[in-house]
Design a protein around this motif. Structure first.
Motif, PDB file in Angstrom:
ATOM      1  N   SER A 197       0.822  -1.212   0.000  1.00  0.00           N
ATOM      2  CA  SER A 197       0.000   0.000   0.000  1.00  0.00           C
ATOM      3  C   SER A 197       0.858   1.265   0.000  1.00  0.00           C
ATOM      4  O   SER A 197       0.325   2.368  -0.118  1.00  0.00           O
ATOM      5  N   TYR A 198       2.183   1.084   0.154  1.00  0.00           N
ATOM      6  CA  TYR A 198       3.123   2.210   0.248  1.00  0.00           C
ATOM      7  C   TYR A 198       2.764   3.137   1.409  1.00  0.00           C
ATOM      8  O   TYR A 198       3.016   4.326   1.374  1.00  0.00           O
ATOM      9  N   GLU A 199       2.171   2.549   2.417  1.00  0.00           N
ATOM     10  CA  GLU A 199       1.762   3.299   3.602  1.00  0.00           C
ATOM     11  C   GLU A 199       1.848   2.379   4.820  1.00  0.00           C
ATOM     12  O   GLU A 199       1.164   1.365   4.886  1.00  0.00           O
ATOM     13  N   PHE A 200       2.712   2.749   5.780  1.00  0.00           N
ATOM     14  CA  PHE A 200       2.983   1.851   6.899  1.00  0.00           C
ATOM     15  C   PHE A 200       2.305   2.278   8.200  1.00  0.00           C
ATOM     16  O   PHE A 200       2.275   1.494   9.149  1.00  0.00           O
ATOM     17  N   MET A 201       1.771   3.487   8.256  1.00  0.00           N
ATOM     18  CA  MET A 201       1.244   3.985   9.521  1.00  0.00           C
ATOM     19  C   MET A 201       0.085   3.126  10.037  1.00  0.00           C
ATOM     20  O   MET A 201       0.118   2.631  11.171  1.00  0.00           O
ATOM     21  N   VAL A 202      -0.940   2.939   9.216  1.00  0.00           N
ATOM     22  CA  VAL A 202      -2.118   2.180   9.653  1.00  0.00           C
ATOM     23  C   VAL A 202      -1.783   0.710   9.916  1.00  0.00           C
ATOM     24  O   VAL A 202      -2.182   0.164  10.949  1.00  0.00           O
ATOM     25  N   PRO A 203      -1.027   0.020   9.022  1.00  0.00           N
ATOM     26  CA  PRO A 203      -0.672  -1.376   9.320  1.00  0.00           C
ATOM     27  C   PRO A 203       0.076  -1.536  10.636  1.00  0.00           C
ATOM     28  O   PRO A 203      -0.216  -2.458  11.413  1.00  0.00           O
ATOM     29  N   TYR A 204       1.008  -0.632  10.913  1.00  0.00           N
ATOM     30  CA  TYR A 204       1.777  -0.751  12.150  1.00  0.00           C
ATOM     31  C   TYR A 204       0.931  -0.417  13.377  1.00  0.00           C
ATOM     32  O   TYR A 204       1.124  -1.005  14.446  1.00  0.00           O
ATOM     33  N   LEU A 205      -0.027   0.514  13.228  1.00  0.00           N
ATOM     34  CA  LEU A 205      -0.938   0.805  14.341  1.00  0.00           C
ATOM     35  C   LEU A 205      -1.814  -0.405  14.652  1.00  0.00           C
ATOM     36  O   LEU A 205      -2.015  -0.750  15.821  1.00  0.00           O
ATOM     37  N   VAL A 206      -2.332  -1.049  13.620  1.00  0.00           N
ATOM     38  CA  VAL A 206      -3.155  -2.248  13.813  1.00  0.00           C
ATOM     39  C   VAL A 206      -2.326  -3.360  14.443  1.00  0.00           C
ATOM     40  O   VAL A 206      -2.796  -4.071  15.344  1.00  0.00           O
ATOM     41  N   ILE A 210      -2.946  -5.352  18.046  1.00  0.00           N
ATOM     42  CA  ILE A 210      -3.041  -6.808  18.192  1.00  0.00           C
ATOM     43  C   ILE A 210      -2.100  -7.288  19.297  1.00  0.00           C
ATOM     44  O   ILE A 210      -2.480  -8.119  20.137  1.00  0.00           O
ATOM     45  N   TYR A 211      -0.872  -6.754  19.327  1.00  0.00           N
ATOM     46  CA  TYR A 211       0.069  -7.128  20.389  1.00  0.00           C
ATOM     47  C   TYR A 211      -0.483  -6.735  21.759  1.00  0.00           C
ATOM     48  O   TYR A 211      -0.391  -7.502  22.728  1.00  0.00           O
ATOM     49  N   ILE A 212      -1.069  -5.537  21.854  1.00  0.00           N
ATOM     50  CA  ILE A 212      -1.643  -5.088  23.126  1.00  0.00           C
ATOM     51  C   ILE A 212      -2.783  -6.009  23.550  1.00  0.00           C
ATOM     52  O   ILE A 212      -2.894  -6.387  24.728  1.00  0.00           O
ATOM     53  N   ALA A 213      -3.635  -6.397  22.594  1.00  0.00           N
ATOM     54  CA  ALA A 213      -4.754  -7.299  22.896  1.00  0.00           C
ATOM     55  C   ALA A 213      -4.238  -8.649  23.401  1.00  0.00           C
ATOM     56  O   ALA A 213      -4.781  -9.207  24.367  1.00  0.00           O
ATOM     57  N   LEU A 214      -3.187  -9.170  22.766  1.00  0.00           N
ATOM     58  CA  LEU A 214      -2.615 -10.449  23.199  1.00  0.00           C
ATOM     59  C   LEU A 214      -2.090 -10.355  24.626  1.00  0.00           C
ATOM     60  O   LEU A 214      -2.314 -11.252  25.456  1.00  0.00           O
ATOM     61  N   VAL A 215      -1.400  -9.261  24.932  1.00  0.00           N
ATOM     62  CA  VAL A 215      -0.837  -9.073  26.273  1.00  0.00           C
ATOM     63  C   VAL A 215      -1.958  -8.976  27.316  1.00  0.00           C
ATOM     64  O   VAL A 215      -1.873  -9.573  28.399  1.00  0.00           O
ATOM     65  N   LEU A 216      -3.030  -8.244  26.997  1.00  0.00           N
ATOM     66  CA  LEU A 216      -4.150  -8.109  27.929  1.00  0.00           C
ATOM     67  C   LEU A 216      -4.839  -9.448  28.175  1.00  0.00           C
ATOM     68  O   LEU A 216      -5.211  -9.771  29.307  1.00  0.00           O
TER      69      LEU A 216
END
Length: 236
Positions: A197-206, A210-216
């Motif tokens: 997509s030549y855009e990394f902001m949204v993929p990295y935020l998502v 996901i990592y935060i959800a896994l930790v919780l």
């Protein structure tokens, strides 16, 4: 705001229409597989090392085993995870002629690395158990090993359960380096979406969400296990 909406729409396009979700699912599976397998191997290795390190040092063999275990712990705790992955995948495996996938290498290395840390966690847990527990086991005719496995270690695990949970969380987060050996984890999946997509902001935020959800989720499960063990102790 409009620019951000465009970024989101581009992310959705790659995620849905170009099957980016399939790579994310595969990456999540690999992330969990590496972390869970690494923790299981780590608990087994760590328990064995901790047991050997608390053996009475009256004879030569326990002293030798303690020295080997101390070297093992220092080696894996003293080098970064990514270095261990690279050495195993690009140096040791070619030398012995073994061909395994990057995911399998990651599971093995994560397990061996975790074993070094869990051994110290388990050793402190064992030492926190009253010495009278071991003496009681020996008094009724149990061997040192049987007393350790049936009496001391189960109590030690209860004491170190929160710390084991933290170790599992660390393993989940550290899987982001397995791409160095060709394993497709969450980072690889979202990096693929960003590259297309030549855009990394949204993929990295998502990915971060996901990592935060896994930790919780893991933290919640650990708390539920602690409550269950406390209720069991009260009944006993």
């Amino acid at each position: 705001m409009g620019n951000f909406d465009q970024k989101v729409n581009k992310f959705i396009e790659i995620f849905v229409e170009q099957n980016g979700y399939a790579k994310v699912i595969q990456g999540l599976q690999n992330t969990l597989l590496i972390a869970v397998t690494g923790l299981i191997i780590g608990i087994i290795v760590g328990t064995l090392i901790a047991t050997m390190r608390v053996l009475p040092k009256y004879k030569t063999l326990p002293k030798v085993l303690n020295g080997i275990c101390s070297f093992y712990v220092a080696l894996f705790r003293g080098t970064p995870m990514v270095v261990q992955l690279l050495v195993f995948y690009y140096v040791l495996l070619p030398i012995i002629g073994l061909k395994i996938t990057g995911v399998q290498v990651a599971m093995l290395v994560f397990g061996l690395n975790s074993g070094a840390y869990i051994s110290e966690i388990m050793r402190s847990g064992i030492q926190s158990v009253d010495s009278g527990q071991m003496e009681a086991g020996r008094a009724v005719g149990l061997s040192f090993g049987t007393s350790m496995m049936k009496i001391v270690i189960p109590q030690a695990v209860k004491n170190i359960l929160p710390t084991l949970g933290n170790e599992f969380i660390s393993l989940i987060k550290e899987t982001s380096v397995v791409s160095f050996v060709g394993a497709a984890d969450l980072y690889v999946a979202f990096n693929y979406i960003g590259s297309n997509s030549y855009e990394f902001m949204v993929p990295y935020l998502v990915m971060a969400l996901i990592y935060i959800a896994l930790v919780l989720i893991i933290s919640l499960l650990i708390k539920l296990m602690e409550r269950s063990l406390k209720k069991s102790d009260r009944r006993n």
